[in-house]
Design a protein around this motif. Structure first.
Motif, PDB file in Angstrom:
ATOM      1  N   CYS A  60       0.887  -1.123  -0.003  1.00 48.42           N
ATOM      2  CA  CYS A  60       0.118  -0.050  -0.084  1.00 48.42           C
ATOM      3  C   CYS A  60       1.105   1.245  -0.046  1.00 48.42           C
ATOM      4  O   CYS A  60       0.088   2.375  -0.276  1.00 48.42           O
ATOM      5  N   THR A  61       2.293   1.098   0.070  1.00 47.50           N
ATOM      6  CA  THR A  61       3.107   2.313   0.144  1.00 47.50           C
ATOM      7  C   THR A  61       3.971   2.394  -1.213  1.00 47.50           C
ATOM      8  O   THR A  61       4.952   3.200  -1.473  1.00 47.50           O
ATOM      9  N   VAL A  62       3.680   1.445  -1.957  1.00 48.72           N
ATOM     10  CA  VAL A  62       4.504   1.660  -3.248  1.00 48.72           C
ATOM     11  C   VAL A  62       3.442   1.613  -4.573  1.00 48.72           C
ATOM     12  O   VAL A  62       2.557   1.054  -4.418  1.00 48.72           O
ATOM     13  N   LEU A  63       3.729   2.496  -5.503  1.00 47.72           N
ATOM     14  CA  LEU A  63       3.121   2.658  -6.524  1.00 47.72           C
ATOM     15  C   LEU A  63       3.221   1.533  -7.574  1.00 47.72           C
ATOM     16  O   LEU A  63       4.507   1.017  -7.744  1.00 47.72           O
ATOM     17  N   ALA A  64       2.538   1.224  -8.324  1.00 44.67           N
ATOM     18  CA  ALA A  64       2.654   0.139  -9.147  1.00 44.67           C
ATOM     19  C   ALA A  64       3.684   0.491 -10.550  1.00 44.67           C
ATOM     20  O   ALA A  64       4.572  -0.547 -10.655  1.00 44.67           O
ATOM     21  N   VAL A  65       3.892   1.793 -10.641  1.00 47.06           N
ATOM     22  CA  VAL A  65       5.000   2.055 -11.547  1.00 47.06           C
ATOM     23  C   VAL A  65       6.375   2.092 -10.994  1.00 47.06           C
ATOM     24  O   VAL A  65       7.126   1.912 -11.740  1.00 47.06           O
ATOM     25  N   GLN A  66       6.427   2.145  -9.607  1.00 42.51           N
ATOM     26  CA  GLN A  66       7.601   2.040  -9.093  1.00 42.51           C
ATOM     27  C   GLN A  66       8.136   0.440  -9.129  1.00 42.51           C
ATOM     28  O   GLN A  66       9.218   0.082  -8.782  1.00 42.51           O
ATOM     29  N   ALA A  67       7.018  -0.510  -8.987  1.00 38.08           N
ATOM     30  CA  ALA A  67       7.516  -1.818  -9.256  1.00 38.08           C
ATOM     31  C   ALA A  67       7.829  -2.127 -10.686  1.00 38.08           C
ATOM     32  O   ALA A  67       8.270  -3.229 -10.942  1.00 38.08           O
ATOM     33  N   ASP A  68       7.901  -1.487 -11.751  1.00 40.27           N
ATOM     34  CA  ASP A  68       8.307  -1.684 -13.253  1.00 40.27           C
ATOM     35  C   ASP A  68       9.494  -2.648 -13.090  1.00 40.27           C
ATOM     36  O   ASP A  68      10.340  -2.249 -12.506  1.00 40.27           O
ATOM     37  N   GLU A  69       9.533  -3.466 -13.732  1.00 38.88           N
ATOM     38  CA  GLU A  69      10.605  -4.356 -14.122  1.00 38.88           C
ATOM     39  C   GLU A  69      11.142  -5.131 -12.727  1.00 38.88           C
ATOM     40  O   GLU A  69      12.260  -5.810 -12.826  1.00 38.88           O
ATOM     41  N   ALA A  70      10.318  -5.183 -11.768  1.00 38.98           N
ATOM     42  CA  ALA A  70      10.410  -5.925 -10.603  1.00 38.98           C
ATOM     43  C   ALA A  70       9.961  -7.459 -10.478  1.00 38.98           C
ATOM     44  O   ALA A  70       9.103  -7.726 -11.331  1.00 38.98           O
ATOM     45  N   GLU A  71      10.454  -8.150  -9.576  1.00 40.21           N
ATOM     46  CA  GLU A  71      10.069  -9.392  -9.299  1.00 40.21           C
ATOM     47  C   GLU A  71       9.064  -9.316  -8.098  1.00 40.21           C
ATOM     48  O   GLU A  71       9.580  -9.046  -6.929  1.00 40.21           O
ATOM     49  N   ILE A  72       7.944  -9.831  -8.322  1.00 39.92           N
ATOM     50  CA  ILE A  72       6.952  -9.818  -7.042  1.00 39.92           C
ATOM     51  C   ILE A  72       6.455 -11.083  -6.490  1.00 39.92           C
ATOM     52  O   ILE A  72       6.148 -11.906  -7.770  1.00 39.92           O
ATOM     53  N   VAL A  73       6.312 -11.434  -5.238  1.00 40.73           N
ATOM     54  CA  VAL A  73       5.872 -12.764  -4.973  1.00 40.73           C
ATOM     55  C   VAL A  73       4.903 -12.293  -3.973  1.00 40.73           C
ATOM     56  O   VAL A  73       4.996 -11.589  -2.935  1.00 40.73           O
ATOM     57  N   THR A  74       3.577 -12.837  -4.223  1.00 42.18           N
ATOM     58  CA  THR A  74       2.486 -12.585  -3.301  1.00 42.18           C
ATOM     59  C   THR A  74       2.047 -13.991  -2.684  1.00 42.18           C
ATOM     60  O   THR A  74       2.948 -14.929  -2.783  1.00 42.18           O
ATOM     61  N   ILE A  75       1.188 -13.970  -1.507  1.00 41.80           N
ATOM     62  CA  ILE A  75       1.191 -15.200  -0.966  1.00 41.80           C
ATOM     63  C   ILE A  75       0.610 -16.269  -1.881  1.00 41.80           C
ATOM     64  O   ILE A  75       0.918 -17.573  -1.483  1.00 41.80           O
ATOM     65  N   GLU A  76       0.053 -15.884  -2.738  1.00 42.08           N
ATOM     66  CA  GLU A  76      -0.524 -17.214  -3.819  1.00 42.08           C
ATOM     67  C   GLU A  76       0.897 -17.709  -4.635  1.00 42.08           C
ATOM     68  O   GLU A  76       0.654 -18.829  -4.999  1.00 42.08           O
TER      69      GLU A  76
END
Length: 162
Positions: A60-76
């Motif tokens: 909730c503190t990160v904009l989606a555009v800030q995550a560009d080119e990142a690797e994200i892992v969610t609980i799923e």
């Protein structure tokens, strides 16, 4: 609109997003990954914690555009493709480390990050490491037990004395 490209749970995703869209909203509303909860919208509770390039962040503190080119892992994305739980998820189950379950996804993600960052954990270290995640049911005792169980399992596997 801004085009972003992210790897989420091992799958490359591209979407045009509003520059002000929060990562938690992108995950939940655009990708349908509703395991990442919205608890407070103020970064106080940690229910929205995910791994961003291997580190736990409150989405909730990160904009989606800030995550560009990142690797994200969610609980799923933690469980194995065959459905087997991640060792932290299994430890939470075995140690009854959830009550209502609302904080659990964020707590599990924060615990995964903590275990990756810290070689030696004791009760105080776990409590301090998870202090940014709140459990409104006050299930902390069993959460700490679950994380310590994983830390102990890690010591057994590696042969260390942690």
């Amino acid at each position: 609109m801004v085009l972003i490209s992210v790897e989420v749970n091992g799958t490359r995703r591209q979407h045009d997003v509003e520059p002000r869209l929060l990562l938690v909203q992108y995950l939940r509303e655009t990708l349908g990954l509703t395991g990442t909860n919205i608890g407070c919208d103020t970064s106080s509770c940690g229910a929205c914690t995910v791994l961003l390039d291997g580190e736990s962040v409150k989405s909730c503190t990160v904009l989606a555009v800030q995550a560009d080119e990142a690797e994200i892992v969610t609980i799923e994305g933690l469980a194995d493709p065959d459905g087997s739980f991640h060792r932290v998820q299994e430890a939470f189950r075995e140690n009854h480390a959830l009550q209502c379950g609302y904080c659990t996804p964020g707590m599990v993600m924060a615990a995964v990050s903590l275990l990756a960052e810290e070689d030696h954990l004791d009760e105080q270290g776990v409590r301090e490491g998870l202090e940014g995640n709140l459990c409104r049911c006050t299930g902390y005792h069993n959460i700490v037990k679950a994380v310590l169980a994983c830390a102990g399992d890690r010591a057994t596997v590696t042969g260390s004395d942690s």
